[in-house]
Design a protein around this motif. Structure first.
Motif, PDB file in Angstrom:
ATOM      1  N   HIS A 242      11.409  13.404  -4.252  1.00 36.33           N
ATOM      2  CA  HIS A 242      12.811  13.597  -4.642  1.00 36.33           C
ATOM      3  C   HIS A 242      13.633  12.328  -4.463  1.00 36.33           C
ATOM      4  CE1 HIS A 242      12.089  17.796  -5.323  1.00 36.33           C
ATOM      5  NE2 HIS A 242      11.517  17.879  -4.140  1.00 36.33           N
ATOM      6  N   ARG A 243      12.989  11.235  -4.084  1.00 40.67           N
ATOM      7  CA  ARG A 243      13.689   9.964  -3.919  1.00 40.67           C
ATOM      8  C   ARG A 243      13.276   9.024  -5.054  1.00 40.67           C
ATOM      9  NH1 ARG A 243      14.288   5.783   1.094  1.00 40.67           N
ATOM     10  NH2 ARG A 243      15.159   4.111  -0.191  1.00 40.67           N
ATOM     11  N   VAL A 244      14.167   8.785  -5.985  1.00 40.37           N
ATOM     12  CA  VAL A 244      13.896   7.865  -7.079  1.00 40.37           C
ATOM     13  C   VAL A 244      14.052   6.440  -6.565  1.00 40.37           C
ATOM     14  CG1 VAL A 244      14.692   7.072  -9.347  1.00 40.37           C
ATOM     15  CG2 VAL A 244      14.610   9.528  -8.849  1.00 40.37           C
ATOM     16  N   VAL A 245      13.031   5.602  -6.809  1.00 45.27           N
ATOM     17  CA  VAL A 245      13.079   4.210  -6.354  1.00 45.27           C
ATOM     18  C   VAL A 245      13.088   3.219  -7.521  1.00 45.27           C
ATOM     19  CG1 VAL A 245      12.049   4.726  -4.118  1.00 45.27           C
ATOM     20  CG2 VAL A 245      10.569   4.027  -6.040  1.00 45.27           C
ATOM     21  N   ALA A 246      12.885   3.713  -8.745  1.00 46.45           N
ATOM     22  CA  ALA A 246      12.965   2.850  -9.928  1.00 46.45           C
ATOM     23  C   ALA A 246      13.221   3.708 -11.156  1.00 46.45           C
ATOM     24  CB  ALA A 246      11.673   2.054 -10.106  1.00 46.45           C
TER      25      ALA A 246
ATOM     26  N   ASN B  29       0.790  -1.239   0.000  1.00 46.42           N
ATOM     27  CA  ASN B  29       0.000   0.000   0.000  1.00 46.42           C
ATOM     28  C   ASN B  29       0.819   1.283   0.000  1.00 46.42           C
ATOM     29  OD1 ASN B  29      -2.620  -1.135  -0.147  1.00 46.42           O
ATOM     30  ND2 ASN B  29      -2.420  -1.744   1.995  1.00 46.42           N
ATOM     31  N   GLN B  30       2.018   1.237  -0.516  1.00 45.50           N
ATOM     32  CA  GLN B  30       2.788   2.460  -0.728  1.00 45.50           C
ATOM     33  C   GLN B  30       2.425   2.996  -2.115  1.00 45.50           C
ATOM     34  OE1 GLN B  30       6.950   2.350   0.960  1.00 45.50           O
ATOM     35  NE2 GLN B  30       6.585   0.163   0.627  1.00 45.50           N
TER      36      GLN B  30
ATOM     37  N   GLU C  20       7.349  -5.749  -4.447  1.00 43.39           N
ATOM     38  CA  GLU C  20       6.135  -4.964  -4.177  1.00 43.39           C
ATOM     39  C   GLU C  20       5.205  -4.885  -5.388  1.00 43.39           C
ATOM     40  OE1 GLU C  20       5.075  -3.210  -1.387  1.00 43.39           O
ATOM     41  OE2 GLU C  20       6.609  -4.304  -0.300  1.00 43.39           O
ATOM     42  N   GLY C  21       5.586  -5.540  -6.488  1.00 41.44           N
ATOM     43  CA  GLY C  21       4.777  -5.495  -7.698  1.00 41.44           C
ATOM     44  C   GLY C  21       5.117  -4.339  -8.617  1.00 41.44           C
ATOM     45  N   LEU C  22       6.035  -3.500  -8.205  1.00 39.92           N
ATOM     46  CA  LEU C  22       6.385  -2.316  -8.997  1.00 39.92           C
ATOM     47  C   LEU C  22       7.025  -2.696 -10.332  1.00 39.92           C
ATOM     48  CD1 LEU C  22       6.199   0.736  -8.738  1.00 39.92           C
ATOM     49  CD2 LEU C  22       8.407   0.705  -7.580  1.00 39.92           C
ATOM     50  N   GLY C  23       7.952  -3.630 -10.320  1.00 39.55           N
ATOM     51  CA  GLY C  23       8.615  -4.057 -11.562  1.00 39.55           C
ATOM     52  C   GLY C  23       7.629  -4.634 -12.565  1.00 39.55           C
ATOM     53  N   THR C  24       6.673  -5.401 -12.075  1.00 42.21           N
ATOM     54  CA  THR C  24       5.660  -5.994 -12.950  1.00 42.21           C
ATOM     55  C   THR C  24       4.818  -4.903 -13.609  1.00 42.21           C
ATOM     56  OG1 THR C  24       5.572  -7.963 -11.556  1.00 42.21           O
ATOM     57  CG2 THR C  24       3.691  -7.577 -13.017  1.00 42.21           C
ATOM     58  N   VAL C  25       4.367  -3.949 -12.816  1.00 42.69           N
ATOM     59  CA  VAL C  25       3.525  -2.873 -13.359  1.00 42.69           C
ATOM     60  C   VAL C  25       4.317  -2.011 -14.339  1.00 42.69           C
ATOM     61  CG1 VAL C  25       2.228  -0.777 -12.784  1.00 42.69           C
ATOM     62  CG2 VAL C  25       1.965  -2.831 -11.379  1.00 42.69           C
ATOM     63  N   LEU C  26       5.539  -1.632 -13.982  1.00 37.25           N
ATOM     64  CA  LEU C  26       6.335  -0.763 -14.861  1.00 37.25           C
ATOM     65  C   LEU C  26       6.683  -1.454 -16.173  1.00 37.25           C
ATOM     66  CD1 LEU C  26       8.681   0.864 -12.212  1.00 37.25           C
ATOM     67  CD2 LEU C  26       6.831   1.976 -13.483  1.00 37.25           C
TER      68      LEU C  26
END
Length: 180
Positions: A88-92, A23-24, A118-124
């Protein structure tokens, strides 16, 4: 229409809002030259294994020249992903870049270690493939290279019906068909 305009995205993609499995909330937007410092800070937070899986080398930073190339819209599309609460914090960082091969783009993605799973790579990755299908007029295929032990990325690629070639090498080549 010029060949340059028909071979890259015609519009900057709309910012993409993603709610992760924990949930971030993140926002992915077109990268700017001014993002290099934050991108290199993200690289410093990534493990050697994550950087190696992305670059096939132990890269610690990107040079200004490399980043300028990645941000040049004539070369493709690069997105940076930031937490909504910390812009200002890049995470991907995600790229869909032109290659010397006609009608082929190359996909690259690096997700900070603490944001992996967290599922971020899949979505991106899915978002970039969708952009190629929707906006990149002459893109027929996307290539991606990853480490043979990078199970997360291999699962993402297989989920997109990529042809994944294992040749007993430390790296794996994948091909995602965009248009026939």
């Amino acid at each position: 229409m010029s060949p340059l305009l028909t071979s890259c995205l015609l519009l900057d993609p709309q910012p993409l809002r993603v709610v992760t499995l924990s949930n971030q909330v993140t926002v992915s937007r077109t990268a700017l030259a001014d993002d290099l410092g934050e991108v290199n800070e993200m690289h410093a937070r990534c493990s050697l294994g994550s950087r190696y899986a992305r670059y096939h080398a132990a890269r610690r930073t990107l040079t200004t020249r490399e980043w300028d190339h990645l941000c040049d819209r004539a070369n493709g599309t690069t997105l940076v992903t930031v937490p909504l609460h910390d812009p200002h914090r890049v995470v991907a960082v995600t790229h869909l870049m032109r290659t010397p091969a006609p009608h082929v783009r190359e996909l690259g993605i690096l997700v900070e270690d603490s944001w992996q799973g967290e599922g971020l790579g899949t979505v991106l990755t899915g978002y970039m493939v969708n952009l190629a299908r929707t906006y990149t007029l002459d893109c027929r295929a996307i290539t991606a290279m990853t480490g043979s032990g990078n199970e997360r990325m291999l699962a993402i690629l297989r989920g997109l019906d990529a042809q994944v070639e294992h040749a007993g090498e430390p790296t794996v080549d994948a091909l995602i068909r965009v248009k026939e």
